[in-house]
Design an enzyme around this catalytic site. Sequence first.
Site, PDB file in Angstrom:
ATOM      1  N   ASP A  67     -20.992   6.472   4.159  1.00  0.00           N
ATOM      2  CA  ASP A  67     -22.322   5.811   4.384  1.00  0.00           C
ATOM      3  C   ASP A  67     -22.425   5.881   5.964  1.00  0.00           C
ATOM      4  O   ASP A  67     -21.345   5.585   6.849  1.00  0.00           O
ATOM      5  CB  ASP A  67     -22.420   4.313   3.694  1.00  0.00           C
ATOM      6  CG  ASP A  67     -23.740   3.823   4.127  1.00  0.00           C
ATOM      7  OD1 ASP A  67     -24.941   4.352   4.181  1.00  0.00           O
ATOM      8  OD2 ASP A  67     -23.840   2.684   4.779  1.00  0.00           O
ATOM      9  N   THR A  75     -25.572   9.243   2.749  1.00  0.00           N
ATOM     10  CA  THR A  75     -26.440   8.516   3.490  1.00  0.00           C
ATOM     11  C   THR A  75     -27.698   8.387   2.569  1.00  0.00           C
ATOM     12  O   THR A  75     -28.182   9.440   1.926  1.00  0.00           O
ATOM     13  CB  THR A  75     -26.516   8.822   4.764  1.00  0.00           C
ATOM     14  OG1 THR A  75     -27.601   8.206   5.473  1.00  0.00           O
ATOM     15  CG2 THR A  75     -27.233  10.402   4.890  1.00  0.00           C
ATOM     16  N   GLY A  76     -28.250   7.419   2.667  1.00  0.00           N
ATOM     17  CA  GLY A  76     -29.764   7.486   2.429  1.00  0.00           C
ATOM     18  C   GLY A  76     -30.753   7.800   3.287  1.00  0.00           C
ATOM     19  O   GLY A  76     -31.748   8.352   2.857  1.00  0.00           O
ATOM     20  N   ASP A  91     -22.084  -0.231   2.543  1.00  0.00           N
ATOM     21  CA  ASP A  91     -22.303  -1.600   2.496  1.00  0.00           C
ATOM     22  C   ASP A  91     -23.412  -2.176   1.621  1.00  0.00           C
ATOM     23  O   ASP A  91     -23.739  -3.449   1.655  1.00  0.00           O
ATOM     24  CB  ASP A  91     -22.672  -1.947   4.160  1.00  0.00           C
ATOM     25  CG  ASP A  91     -24.048  -1.236   4.541  1.00  0.00           C
ATOM     26  OD1 ASP A  91     -24.838  -1.978   4.959  1.00  0.00           O
ATOM     27  OD2 ASP A  91     -24.219  -0.078   4.229  1.00  0.00           O
TER      28      ASP A  91
END
Length: 248
Positions: free
Chosen positions: A10, A44-45, A199
């Site tokens: 992430d 990742t977003g 996270d």
Amino acid sequence: MTKYKLIALDMDGTLLNEQSEISAENAEWVQRALDAGITVSFSTGRGFASALPFAEQLKLTTPMITVNGGEVWTQPHVLYKRTELSPLYVQQLHELAKQHPEVWFWAYTTSEIYNKERWFDASENYDSFNWLKFGYYTEDDRARELILAEVQSWGGLEITNSSLQNIELNPLGISKASALKDLCEWMGIEMSQVVAAGDSLNDIAAIREAGLGVAMGNAQDAVKEAADVVTLTNDKHGVAELIKRYVL
């Protein structure tokens, strides 16, 4: 020799510190992993355009997972798979957002990001775009709970977050875990050979299904509970620590 072949990282709250930078320590240990023949992938977003500069900084030519698994790239600019969000859902999500004027919202298309301050032109409609993800942000817990309850009642959406103040929505079944499975298939490896670190709630599925699931020291409690191990925080070079301690 490590049994792990792929490290899926992430970005925000994980690889990046609170200043949205990659520390020298993290960069060094990512390079050491690459030198050892391990593939290091962003998971990742973020959309591709905002993830790319960090990949270039690390000189990565490895796969990338963007928009929470909505896009899988075998290397920067080489798209392997994309799963779009129905314009009908985007319209419903947008209309719901407008019922809560205090809430910030945004939506990714395959080419750009629209948000509360800059939505598309009235001459166009929802069907004019190839949508990937929708998100809400508010520090008003009540508003966020109301929105969450509403979208949960619809079904048909993958609901996560990338911070305690937001809600992120992808097509049902699309997650960083589903994207990792696609990558594993492409690479010819097993999920047991993957290390996944993160996270937030959008990392949980990947953390649960990877061979080694790693929560950051700053992770949400639910992420720590789902993980096999907890490393240091993103400000204390937790990615460097996890590569040093568990991979190499």
